[in-house]
Design an enzyme around this catalytic site. Structure first.
Site, mmCIF file in Angstrom:
data_model
loop_
_atom_site.group_PDB
_atom_site.id
_atom_site.type_symbol
_atom_site.label_atom_id
_atom_site.label_comp_id
_atom_site.label_asym_id
_atom_site.label_seq_id
_atom_site.Cartn_x
_atom_site.Cartn_y
_atom_site.Cartn_z
ATOM 1 N N ASP A 112 61.624 9.575 -48.373
ATOM 2 C CA ASP A 112 61.002 10.272 -47.248
ATOM 3 C C ASP A 112 60.586 11.694 -47.629
ATOM 4 O O ASP A 112 60.794 12.637 -46.859
ATOM 5 C CB ASP A 112 61.985 10.283 -46.068
ATOM 6 C CG ASP A 112 61.285 10.505 -44.730
ATOM 7 O OD1 ASP A 112 60.057 10.311 -44.664
ATOM 8 O OD2 ASP A 112 61.970 10.887 -43.768
ATOM 9 N N LYS B 107 58.296 14.542 -47.745
ATOM 10 C CA LYS B 107 57.117 15.042 -47.029
ATOM 11 C C LYS B 107 57.397 16.504 -46.665
ATOM 12 O O LYS B 107 58.559 16.931 -46.709
ATOM 13 C CB LYS B 107 56.804 14.199 -45.791
ATOM 14 C CG LYS B 107 57.938 14.056 -44.818
ATOM 15 C CD LYS B 107 57.542 13.093 -43.715
ATOM 16 C CE LYS B 107 58.719 12.869 -42.784
ATOM 17 N NZ LYS B 107 58.517 11.789 -41.843
ATOM 18 N N ASN C 130 60.436 17.606 -44.685
ATOM 19 C CA ASN C 130 61.779 17.437 -45.239
ATOM 20 C C ASN C 130 62.051 18.347 -46.423
ATOM 21 O O ASN C 130 62.993 18.116 -47.189
ATOM 22 C CB ASN C 130 61.999 15.970 -45.646
ATOM 23 C CG ASN C 130 62.090 15.077 -44.426
ATOM 24 O OD1 ASN C 130 62.383 15.563 -43.326
ATOM 25 N ND2 ASN C 130 61.821 13.794 -44.593
ATOM 26 N N ASP D 189 67.248 16.591 -46.073
ATOM 27 C CA ASP D 189 67.105 15.405 -45.254
ATOM 28 C C ASP D 189 67.133 14.108 -46.058
ATOM 29 O O ASP D 189 66.102 13.494 -46.334
ATOM 30 C CB ASP D 189 65.806 15.488 -44.444
ATOM 31 C CG ASP D 189 65.975 14.779 -43.112
ATOM 32 O OD1 ASP D 189 66.804 13.855 -43.061
ATOM 33 O OD2 ASP D 189 65.300 15.144 -42.141
ATOM 34 N N THR E 75 55.062 8.464 -38.623
ATOM 35 C CA THR E 75 53.756 8.313 -39.237
ATOM 36 C C THR E 75 53.799 7.437 -40.494
ATOM 37 O O THR E 75 54.791 7.402 -41.207
ATOM 38 C CB THR E 75 53.188 9.704 -39.603
ATOM 39 O OG1 THR E 75 52.076 9.526 -40.456
ATOM 40 C CG2 THR E 75 54.211 10.578 -40.294
#
Ligand code: AMP
Length: 304
Positions: free
Chosen positions: A154, A156, A159, A172, A190
């Protein structure tokens, strides 16, 4: 008598101590200003009373976690993040709980959220040298995670946090897993950062993080992710086709690296070590960032 110091945020003056204790409680901390609000609770600046060490204390409400059935995910996040030690991975020093709340003791990231920092840039994007330096830090940190069989899944801007010297801190680990994972992905939020094997619900391994690095590199340089569309099904189709379009301002080197990361087949993606040796990265890598990357310290043990 000791004078009480105000709870300042300059973490370059942190005492060099090991923050270790198996029985933390709220009594160990002075609580300062709120740093932010998350879905499950708030994050506060805090100081450990004995050592004066500044941390971020994340307070999560058990009731909210239970409502969203997130206890399992949180347990995994704690288990994974508390064992990782890398300059570009946010440290988790420990945790404790009371009747209603769970408290995570986290490294304080003095420059806050990457997402907000990106949005504040002219045209909402970073320069090529700045992006290349971020990519090198992320590649180094992910090499460290993957060597320990941890996939983040994850990556992005939301994070990522920034340390006091502007260095990246991957935070995260809520969606991270120990590789390999044959689990189907529960899709939420998303699609923009999801690799083809994840949107199609196929099994995946650590190479999903290579795809997300490609998406992140594009977003850093362009200001929005490459397959962004109003309608999710259009994004879905563009991810599966790798329908990549570059604006004119991108250099050949940047486009080359993004293209080598955004390959539909995971086995065709450029590995992290090769990313660190890519000419576009080496062209822009600053001495300061290079000197802090563990990989380069191993590769050049005699370099001052
Ligand atoms: P989260 O619940 O992790 O989404 O955190 C909510 C907000 O608190 C983030 O968006 C940051 O602004 C802030 N925050 C969280 N963790 C830290 C940290 N370790 N250091 C500084 N700020 C943080």
């Amino acid at each position: 008598m000791e004078t009480k110091q105000p709870l300042k945020e300059n973490s370059t003056n942190q005492p060099t101590v090991k923050l270790e204790n198996s029985e933390w409680s709220l009594d160990n901390f002075e609580i300062g200003r709120p740093l932010g609000k998350g879905k499950f609770g708030n994050v506060y600046l805090a100081r450990e009373i004995n050592t004066k060490y500044i941390v971020a204390l994340k307070v999560l409400f058990k009731s909210q976690l239970q409502k969203c059935q997130m206890e399992h995910q949180l347990r995994r996040e704690i288990e994974i993040q508390s064992h990782l030690r890398h300059p570009n991975v946010l440290r988790m020093y420990g945790y404790f709980y009371d009747e209603t709340r769970i408290y995570l003791i986290l490294e304080f990231a003095g420059n806050g959220e990457m997402y907000k920092y990106l949005k504040r840039q002219p045209n909402g994007r970073f320069s090529e040298p700045q992006t290349a330096n971020y990519m090198a830090q992320l590649a180094d940190a992910l090499m460290y995670c993957h060597a320990r069989k941890v996939i983040h899944r994850d990556i992005k801007p939301e994070n990522l946090l920034l340390g006091i010297r502007g260095e990246i801190k991957i935070a995260d680990f809520g969606w991270s897993v120990h590789a390999p994972s044959s689990r189907r992905t529960t899709m939420c939020g998303t699609l923009d950062y999801l690799a083809p094997e994840m949107v199609e619900g196929r099994s995946h391994d650590e190479r999903v993080d290579l795809w997300t690095l490609g998406i992140l590199c594009y977003e850093f340089l362009v200001g929005s992710p490459p397959f962004e569309e109003e309608k999710q099904d259009l994004t879905y189709r563009r991810i599966c086709k790798v329908d990549l379009k570059f604006p004119a301002h991108l250099s050949t080197g940047a486009k080359d690296l993004i293209t080598k990361l955004l390959k539909s087949r995971a086995e065709d993606r450029i590995p992290l070590r090769k990313l660190l040796e890519h000419s576009w990265i080496l062209q822009h890598l600053s001495d300061e960032v290079r000197s802090r990357l563990p990989t380069f310290q191993i590769m050049q043990p005699n370099k001052a």
